[in-house]
Design a protein around this motif. Sequence first.
Motif, PDB file in Angstrom:
ATOM      1  N   ALA A  77       0.860  -1.195   0.000  1.00  0.00           N
ATOM      2  CA  ALA A  77       0.000   0.000   0.000  1.00  0.00           C
ATOM      3  C   ALA A  77       0.887   1.232   0.000  1.00  0.00           C
ATOM      4  CB  ALA A  77      -0.921   0.013   1.215  1.00  0.00           C
ATOM      5  N   ASN A  78       0.341   2.334  -0.504  1.00  0.00           N
ATOM      6  CA  ASN A  78       1.060   3.611  -0.508  1.00  0.00           C
ATOM      7  C   ASN A  78       0.124   4.726  -0.089  1.00  0.00           C
ATOM      8  OD1 ASN A  78       2.348   2.008  -3.115  1.00  0.00           O
ATOM      9  ND2 ASN A  78       3.887   3.071  -1.898  1.00  0.00           N
ATOM     10  N   ILE A  79       0.654   5.678   0.670  1.00  0.00           N
ATOM     11  CA  ILE A  79      -0.115   6.872   1.008  1.00  0.00           C
ATOM     12  C   ILE A  79      -0.083   7.805  -0.196  1.00  0.00           C
ATOM     13  CG2 ILE A  79      -0.280   8.861   2.545  1.00  0.00           C
ATOM     14  CD1 ILE A  79       1.061   7.197   4.709  1.00  0.00           C
ATOM     15  N   PRO A  80      -1.219   8.339  -0.629  1.00  0.00           N
ATOM     16  CA  PRO A  80      -1.240   9.220  -1.809  1.00  0.00           C
ATOM     17  C   PRO A  80      -0.295  10.412  -1.658  1.00  0.00           C
ATOM     18  CG  PRO A  80      -3.472   8.602  -1.165  1.00  0.00           C
ATOM     19  CD  PRO A  80      -2.576   8.112  -0.084  1.00  0.00           C
ATOM     20  N   HIS A  81       0.291  10.819  -2.770  1.00  0.00           N
ATOM     21  CA  HIS A  81       1.269  11.924  -2.772  1.00  0.00           C
ATOM     22  C   HIS A  81       0.656  13.204  -2.202  1.00  0.00           C
ATOM     23  CE1 HIS A  81       4.528  14.513  -4.114  1.00  0.00           C
ATOM     24  NE2 HIS A  81       3.631  15.291  -4.686  1.00  0.00           N
ATOM     25  N   GLU A  82      -0.573  13.512  -2.630  1.00  0.00           N
ATOM     26  CA  GLU A  82      -1.192  14.753  -2.156  1.00  0.00           C
ATOM     27  C   GLU A  82      -1.471  14.704  -0.654  1.00  0.00           C
ATOM     28  OE1 GLU A  82      -4.413  12.147  -4.079  1.00  0.00           O
ATOM     29  OE2 GLU A  82      -2.324  12.759  -4.492  1.00  0.00           O
ATOM     30  N   GLU A  83      -1.697  13.510  -0.124  1.00  0.00           N
ATOM     31  CA  GLU A  83      -1.889  13.337   1.315  1.00  0.00           C
ATOM     32  C   GLU A  83      -0.600  13.687   2.063  1.00  0.00           C
ATOM     33  OE1 GLU A  83      -3.843  12.202   4.913  1.00  0.00           O
ATOM     34  OE2 GLU A  83      -4.675  12.529   2.911  1.00  0.00           O
ATOM     35  N   LEU A  84       0.517  13.176   1.592  1.00  0.00           N
ATOM     36  CA  LEU A  84       1.795  13.473   2.232  1.00  0.00           C
ATOM     37  C   LEU A  84       2.129  14.963   2.138  1.00  0.00           C
ATOM     38  CD1 LEU A  84       3.942  10.428   1.040  1.00  0.00           C
ATOM     39  CD2 LEU A  84       2.786  10.728   3.233  1.00  0.00           C
ATOM     40  N   GLU A  85       1.863  15.567   0.988  1.00  0.00           N
ATOM     41  CA  GLU A  85       2.161  16.995   0.830  1.00  0.00           C
ATOM     42  C   GLU A  85       1.370  17.828   1.835  1.00  0.00           C
ATOM     43  OE1 GLU A  85       4.319  18.701  -0.992  1.00  0.00           O
ATOM     44  OE2 GLU A  85       5.219  16.829  -1.711  1.00  0.00           O
ATOM     45  N   SER A  86       0.110  17.470   2.062  1.00  0.00           N
ATOM     46  CA  SER A  86      -0.708  18.231   3.016  1.00  0.00           C
ATOM     47  C   SER A  86      -0.170  18.066   4.438  1.00  0.00           C
ATOM     48  CB  SER A  86      -2.169  17.797   2.936  1.00  0.00           C
ATOM     49  OG  SER A  86      -2.347  16.481   3.429  1.00  0.00           O
TER      50      SER A  86
END
Length: 406
Positions: free
Chosen positions: A6-15
């Motif tokens: 699984a991966n955390i979405p890129h936009e989630e990490l940026e926020s």
Amino acid sequence: MFESLANIPHEELESRFEAVRSHLRDVAPEAGGILIFSRLNIYYFTGTLGQGALWIPLEGNPVLMIRKGVERARLEAGLEPHPFKSYGQIPEVCAEAGSPLTATVGAETAGLTWQLSNLLTAKLSETTFQPADHAVALAKAVKSTWELNIMRKVGQRHHRCLHELIPEVIKPGMSEREISHKAWEVFFANGHQGLMRMQAHGEEAFLGHVAAGNSGNYPSIFNGPLGLRGEHPASPYMGYAGKLWNEGEPLGMDIGFIVEGYHTDKTQTYWAGPASSIPDEVRRAHDFCMEMQQWVADNARPGATPEELYLYCASQAEERGFGDGFMGLGENKVPFIGHGIGLTIDEWPPLAKKFRDPLKPGMVIAVEPKQGIPGVGMVGVENTFEITEDGARCITGDEFDIICVE
């Protein structure tokens, strides 16, 4: 050859990066960034449970440094991992990655032992460190829609297990340990991932508390109101093989649930016998706890403070004759009525005195009014709530009464 589970979405990490930067400016205003050391917070910001360090500068790209598990980090993390071996290499690695350390650095101090922090400061003698853990706590306190969707799923499974499935497999005459094992079977069959995490240093969680009768008032080392005998003094968790759940006794099961790293918290009270056998003292105490939970749910709106919620419930307990046992008897009494929850069971904010930062939409709190009754045990409730503009919405079910098992 391998793919990430699984991966955390890129936009989630940026926020998340932007949130911790924003809070860092208030918590440690002289710091030019924050160094994260704990595996769980490295996971929160990158998507991999890395052994190493994470540098998040106010300006520039974060730098993930991994001591063990570089190949796994390449599969899971939203950042390219940089191998390193010694804390003394951190300035060099960050500089080569294009985000050099600043003269003053915010540090996640809870992520290091005293021994390792001394080593870090010796290796980075030209760097000034400021405690910045609170910036991380504030960033994690408000959940994104992505996180809330996971926690809502966890809460649905949690309620089904404690309210619908466990009453079918337990019965009076079982020991606390037998009941604990039945709970594990049910929870694992419904996706519980086993390892639950606590944020406070030294606190542990194993399944949760299973307390029959006056075990609910047994002296506890855990920072919660429900007492328990536990397995053994070396492992005072779960339930004791030598204590049976007898007719005419309450059974408190305060057990967390975890899926995809996120927890919900819930306590269900059971009674050994028909509803007609519940004493008036027990009924009134449990009704009071349900009433306090509902009041908190109605009033935990954006702008309300944790202190306000706690003080109201504590004052009601005193005024209505529940003061002595509210939130625990004797030394088991705790000075809060709930807590934030997410990747750990005990997140920001505590629902307690002196916590006056207003609640915000997207926060998730566990609300746990409980009442200890001398010689009987403990009754009450705990459920997990999402803060919305209209109040707190329960994500761990909508039925909170005592469940009778015959």
